[in-house]
Design an enzyme around this catalytic site. Structure first.
Site, mmCIF file in Angstrom:
data_model
loop_
_atom_site.group_PDB
_atom_site.id
_atom_site.type_symbol
_atom_site.label_atom_id
_atom_site.label_comp_id
_atom_site.label_asym_id
_atom_site.label_seq_id
_atom_site.Cartn_x
_atom_site.Cartn_y
_atom_site.Cartn_z
ATOM 1 N N THR A 28 71.961 -43.824 -6.638
ATOM 2 C CA THR A 28 72.851 -44.259 -5.556
ATOM 3 C C THR A 28 72.079 -45.115 -4.557
ATOM 4 O OG1 THR A 28 73.941 -42.116 -5.837
ATOM 5 C CG2 THR A 28 74.682 -43.473 -3.989
ATOM 6 N N GLY A 81 69.570 -40.211 -1.598
ATOM 7 C CA GLY A 81 70.685 -39.568 -2.286
ATOM 8 C C GLY A 81 70.623 -38.060 -2.154
ATOM 9 N N ALA A 82 71.566 -37.381 -2.821
ATOM 10 C CA ALA A 82 71.567 -35.908 -2.834
ATOM 11 C C ALA A 82 72.289 -35.432 -4.081
ATOM 12 C CB ALA A 82 72.253 -35.355 -1.585
ATOM 13 N N ASP A 83 71.986 -34.201 -4.467
ATOM 14 C CA ASP A 83 72.635 -33.610 -5.640
ATOM 15 C C ASP A 83 73.827 -32.749 -5.245
ATOM 16 O OD1 ASP A 83 70.748 -34.612 -7.658
ATOM 17 O OD2 ASP A 83 69.335 -33.457 -6.468
ATOM 18 N N LYS A 93 68.431 -31.424 -3.080
ATOM 19 C CA LYS A 93 67.863 -32.676 -3.564
ATOM 20 C C LYS A 93 66.786 -32.358 -4.603
ATOM 21 C CE LYS A 93 66.712 -36.009 -0.903
ATOM 22 N NZ LYS A 93 67.119 -36.885 -2.021
ATOM 23 N N GLY A 94 66.362 -33.397 -5.298
ATOM 24 C CA GLY A 94 65.259 -33.223 -6.245
ATOM 25 C C GLY A 94 65.666 -33.340 -7.696
ATOM 26 N N GLY A 95 66.950 -33.673 -7.925
ATOM 27 C CA GLY A 95 67.383 -33.873 -9.308
ATOM 28 C C GLY A 95 66.537 -34.924 -10.010
ATOM 29 N N GLU A 102 60.337 -37.069 -0.761
ATOM 30 C CA GLU A 102 61.595 -37.285 -0.036
ATOM 31 C C GLU A 102 61.618 -36.460 1.249
ATOM 32 O OE1 GLU A 102 64.555 -38.377 -3.764
ATOM 33 O OE2 GLU A 102 64.374 -36.306 -3.152
ATOM 34 N N LYS A 120 79.516 -35.067 -5.178
ATOM 35 C CA LYS A 120 78.386 -34.298 -4.631
ATOM 36 C C LYS A 120 78.812 -33.346 -3.511
ATOM 37 C CE LYS A 120 75.440 -36.643 -7.216
ATOM 38 N NZ LYS A 120 74.424 -37.536 -6.740
HETATM 39 C C1 5RP Z 1 65.763 -37.422 -6.390
HETATM 40 C C2 5RP Z 1 66.934 -37.013 -5.603
HETATM 41 C C3 5RP Z 1 68.136 -37.886 -5.677
HETATM 42 O O1 5RP Z 1 68.358 -38.439 -4.443
HETATM 43 C C4 5RP Z 1 69.295 -37.065 -6.138
HETATM 44 O O2 5RP Z 1 68.970 -36.506 -7.407
HETATM 45 C C5 5RP Z 1 70.569 -37.893 -6.263
HETATM 46 O O3 5RP Z 1 70.421 -38.854 -7.260
HETATM 47 P P1 5RP Z 1 71.578 -39.845 -7.690
HETATM 48 O O4 5RP Z 1 71.883 -40.710 -6.518
HETATM 49 O O5 5RP Z 1 70.972 -40.575 -8.870
HETATM 50 O O6 5RP Z 1 72.776 -39.002 -8.116
HETATM 51 O O7 5RP Z 1 66.935 -36.052 -4.871
HETATM 52 O O8 5RP Z 1 64.735 -36.477 -6.302
#
Ligand code: 5RP
Length: 227
Positions: A28, A81-83, A93-95, A102, A120
């Site tokens: 994102t 971004g965020a999960d 976060k951390g996906g 971060e 999300k």
């Molecule tokens: C990476 C993250 C990302 O911000 C989170 O996984 C969201 O990713 P995306 O925007 O691809 O859905 O925390 O460590």
């Protein structure tokens, strides 16, 4: 337009000339960085600190000048971004595996702006397995202690090998199901020897830019969140 692209590009409007900007990681914020590169080519002067090697590469290719914590202590804002995002704008976060950098970058920023598509937004954190960065030495015993806090931890792997973060650590993806008190769980995890950082970002985000089929919505901390 793709909801992630809508959110990512809209968030670039928060960036003003002269700012020091934390550059998040993921699909994102990719769109934010791409847009900031265009704005830099049109004369916007900013300097960024990337939250991962992947983002560093993208920022260099986009032509965004970079700096580091050797040169600066505070950033004007970070976009990331965020999960998962709950109604009070606490996050998982951390996906993408970049949670430690971060969090370091977000903690040095006056504002944390999150970009996400509407999938999300959740009533309670925890359906997404919580990423926890751990020291490789003795990760098995750390995982057992983490499990005693009420989850099933799984070592993140790729091609049969542990995923190694940009900081040389491993990641445990911890299936809690539900996390009713994110601040409490974060504190409990951080007390365990071997845990470096958790993907719980509590009270850090001030704005979430949400993209959906129908456009962009801004959520602000303290204004009722995602309802
Ligand atoms: C990476 C993250 C990302 O911000 C989170 O996984 C969201 O990713 P995306 O925007 O691809 O859905 O925390 O460590």
């Amino acid at each position: 337009m793709n909801p992630k692209q809508l959110a990512g590009e809209r968030a670039a409007e928060f960036v003003k000339d002269g700012m020091l900007v934390g550059l998040g990681t993921g699909t994102t914020v990719y769109w934010t960085i791409r847009r900031l590169g265009e704005m830099a080519r049109q004369g916007l002067h900013i300097r960024g600190i990337p939250t991962s090697r992947r983002t560093e590469q993208q920022a260099i290719e986009a032509g965004i000048p970079l700096t580091s914590f050797a040169e600066v202590s505070d950033l004007d804002l970070t976009i990331d971004g965020a999960d998962e995002i709950n109604p009070t704008l606490d996050l998982i976060k951390g996906g993408g595996g970049a949670l430690l950098r971060e969090k370091l970058v977000a903690a040095a920023s006056r504002r944390l702006i999150i970009v996400a598509d509407s999938s999300k937004l959740v009533p309670t954190l925890g359906a997404f397995p919580l990423p926890v960065e751990v020291v490789p030495f003795g990760w098995e015993v750390t995982a057992r202690r983490v499990a005693m806090l009420g989850c099933i931890p799984t070592l993140r792997t790729a091609d049969g090998q542990p995923v190694v973060t940009d900081n040389g650590n491993y990641i445990l993806d911890c299936r809690f199901g539900t996390i009713p008190d994110p601040a409490h769980l974060h504190r409990d995890l951080k007390l365990l020897v071997g845990v470096v950082e958790t993907g719980l970002f509590v009270g850090m985000a001030d704005t979430v830019v949400v993209g959906s089929e129908s456009g962009v919505t801004l959520l602000r901390a303290g204004e009722g969140g995602t309802g």
